[in-house]
Scaffold this active site. Structure first.
Site, short mmCIF file in Angstrom:
data_model
loop_
_atom_site.label_atom_id
_atom_site.label_comp_id
_atom_site.label_asym_id
_atom_site.label_seq_id
_atom_site.Cartn_x
_atom_site.Cartn_y
_atom_site.Cartn_z
N PHE A 125 -16.51 -79.44 -7.86
CA PHE A 125 -15.53 -78.70 -8.51
C PHE A 125 -14.96 -79.95 -9.38
O PHE A 125 -15.04 -80.78 -9.54
CB PHE A 125 -14.86 -78.52 -7.19
CG PHE A 125 -13.56 -78.47 -7.20
CD1 PHE A 125 -13.17 -77.02 -6.86
CD2 PHE A 125 -12.18 -78.89 -6.98
CE1 PHE A 125 -12.09 -75.73 -7.11
CE2 PHE A 125 -11.42 -78.55 -7.42
CZ PHE A 125 -10.98 -76.84 -7.05
N ASP A 194 -17.28 -83.82 -0.47
CA ASP A 194 -15.90 -83.48 -0.72
C ASP A 194 -16.07 -82.17 0.56
O ASP A 194 -17.56 -81.21 0.17
CB ASP A 194 -16.19 -82.75 -1.61
CG ASP A 194 -14.85 -82.07 -1.71
OD1 ASP A 194 -13.95 -81.80 -0.97
OD2 ASP A 194 -13.95 -81.91 -3.35
N TYR A 219 -5.31 -75.88 3.10
CA TYR A 219 -5.54 -74.69 3.02
C TYR A 219 -6.42 -73.79 2.71
O TYR A 219 -6.36 -73.10 2.73
CB TYR A 219 -4.72 -75.04 1.67
CG TYR A 219 -4.60 -75.35 0.35
CD1 TYR A 219 -5.95 -74.91 -0.26
CD2 TYR A 219 -4.54 -76.63 0.33
CE1 TYR A 219 -6.17 -75.03 -0.79
CE2 TYR A 219 -5.01 -76.89 -0.74
CZ TYR A 219 -5.82 -76.31 -1.93
OH TYR A 219 -6.66 -77.00 -2.90
N ARG A 366 -16.44 -63.65 -6.37
CA ARG A 366 -16.91 -64.72 -5.36
C ARG A 366 -16.43 -63.62 -3.86
O ARG A 366 -14.76 -63.92 -3.62
CB ARG A 366 -16.17 -66.06 -5.00
CG ARG A 366 -16.63 -66.81 -3.96
CD ARG A 366 -16.29 -68.82 -4.15
NE ARG A 366 -14.23 -68.47 -4.52
CZ ARG A 366 -13.68 -70.02 -4.52
NH1 ARG A 366 -14.28 -71.00 -4.49
NH2 ARG A 366 -12.43 -69.73 -4.37
#
Ligand code: PLP
Length: 407
Positions: A125, A194, A219, A366
């Site tokens: 990421f 992560d 979130y 995705r």
């Protein structure tokens, strides 16, 4: 039997079916992006009204004590802990995932003097890689990237930290946390996981893997709301020698002693920097409570069933799309990613039909399967929409090729 008939059977037998009612989901929308922004729990607006109206409006500053504002970061961390196989004293809710990455990468570098290399993989990421870049600019770190098959060979005496995302954001591929952590430790390096695409969707056992550090997002599957505070984990064996660089007053051993000199809090609170975002934490806590109530074992079972069913629906319709997620459900997180040269336009055509997934550059469609609130009927309908969009060439309409800022 049609996919829709099978879906009805699965829904009737789904032990999580009732939890769908605990979320506010807009009419006519099939939400396959809960891995990017989790849906809104029904209890969140009520809670926010209470926190703003009573705790802030009436309690004013007294609420730091009387409404538990000061303790919230730690309290919510303790509630996240069982979802990731951590002890209650090892997790805290604070800052963003990016900022927590910075604190923990810097702390790891300090704990391995003489070593400067942060090892990660290409395509991790972006923020994870960019945070290494920032420390490199300070002269503190060097970056080494190795493809996932070559990570263990790339571990040597220069590596201070192995930094990986457990479930890959684009492909959904899941790393073997225990094996890689062991390999890093054997090379004398620390490990930072992560968990942004893992927490609340797949089981994680940080203690079982003997992990040093972890960060994750509030979130996504935790449904904490846009820009919710993130969380950080530090194994308790490292609490006494941590040395994170953002030494703000909330991480002080006695913030209200107002001393001129910094002294880190002894426990996980030392990861705090500035004043906790109370409103954000309040919304996050509702999401965490709900996900914890469902429990990660049931969530994972359903997540696997949903993605397997989606693939079965595509097969039933005779559609062959290139799936870049691992074929075995146990090797991936709660998503499926498909490669197509027109993935962006296909994604937009689906959104126009109320099926919300997302696009990841350059060619990936995705689809996330948040198990807390998706039904099998949603999955059957989404698959049918996708088939119709592909068969009818609907994605070729001009309006679907205009790129928005957020994809
Ligand atoms: C979503 C995500 C983040 C988000 O970081 P922010 O600081 O909240 O923007 C970080 N890492 C991974 C792997 C993610 O998927």
């Amino acid at each position: 039997m049609t996919p829709e008939q099978r879906a009805a059977e699965f829904d009737a037998a789904d032990p999580l079916a009732a939890f769908r009612e605990r979320f506010i989901l807009p009419e006519g929308v099939i939400y396959l992006d809960g891995n990017s922004l989790g849906a809104l729990p029904k209890a969140t607006p009520e809670t926010m009204q209470r926190v703003i109206g009573q705790e802030w409006g009436e309690g004013l500053i007294r609420s730091w004590n009387s409404a538990g504002w000061f303790a919230a970061a730690h309290r919510i961390g303790a509630k996240i802990a069982p979802l990731i196989g951590a002890g209650a004293q090892e997790v805290i809710a604070c800052d963003s995932t990016s900022v927590n990455l910075f604190k923990l990468i810097a702390a790891a570098l300090q704990m391995r003097p003489g070593r400067k290399v942060i090892l990660s993989e290409p395509g991790n990421f972006p923020t994870d890689l960019y945070m290494i870049a920032g420390l490199k600019r300070q002269g503190l770190a060097d970056r080494r990237l190795a493809a996932r098959e070559r990570l263990t060979q790339a571990l040597d005496e220069d590596v201070a930290l192995l930094l990986l995302t457990h479930v890959h954001y684009k492909t959904g591929q899941m790393h073997d946390m225990a094996t890689l952590t062991r390999a890093a430790h054997e090379a004398g390096a620390l490990v930072l996981w992560d968990l942004s695409h893992s927490t609340g969707a797949v089981p994680v056992d940080l203690r079982g893997a003997d992990a040093d550090f972890a960060v994750g997002c509030g979130y996504k599957y935790l449904c904490g709301g846009p820009g919710a505070p993130a969380f950080a984990f530090v194994a308790d064996s490292h609490h006494s020698d941590l040395g994170q660089p953002l030494t703000g007053w909330f991480g002080h051993a006695a913030p209200f002693a107002f001393s001129d000199d910094y002294k880190a809090a002894p426990g996980i609170e030392q990861l705090l920097c500035g004043t906790s975002p109370v409103l954000g934490l309040a919304a996050l806590e509702v999401g965490v409570d709900l996900i914890a109530e469902i429990g990660v074992t049931r969530l994972y079972q359903k997540s696997q069933a949903l993605s397997e069913f989606f693939l079965a629906c595509l097969a039933a319709h005779g559609i062959a799309l290139e799936c870049v997620s691992p074929p075995e459900s146990t090797a991936r997180g709660s998503q499926l990613s498909f490669r197509h040269p027109e993935a962006y336009a296909i994604c937009q055509a689906l959104i126009a039909r109320g099926v919300i997934g997302d696009f990841r550059d350059p060619d990936v469609l995705r689809l996330g399967f948040a198990p807390a609130y998706l039904s099998f009927a949603n999955i059957a309908a989404a698959a049918r929409h996708l088939v119709e969009v592909l068969d009818g060439g609907e994605w070729q309409h001009e309006q679907f090729s205009q790129r928005a800022v957020v994809t």
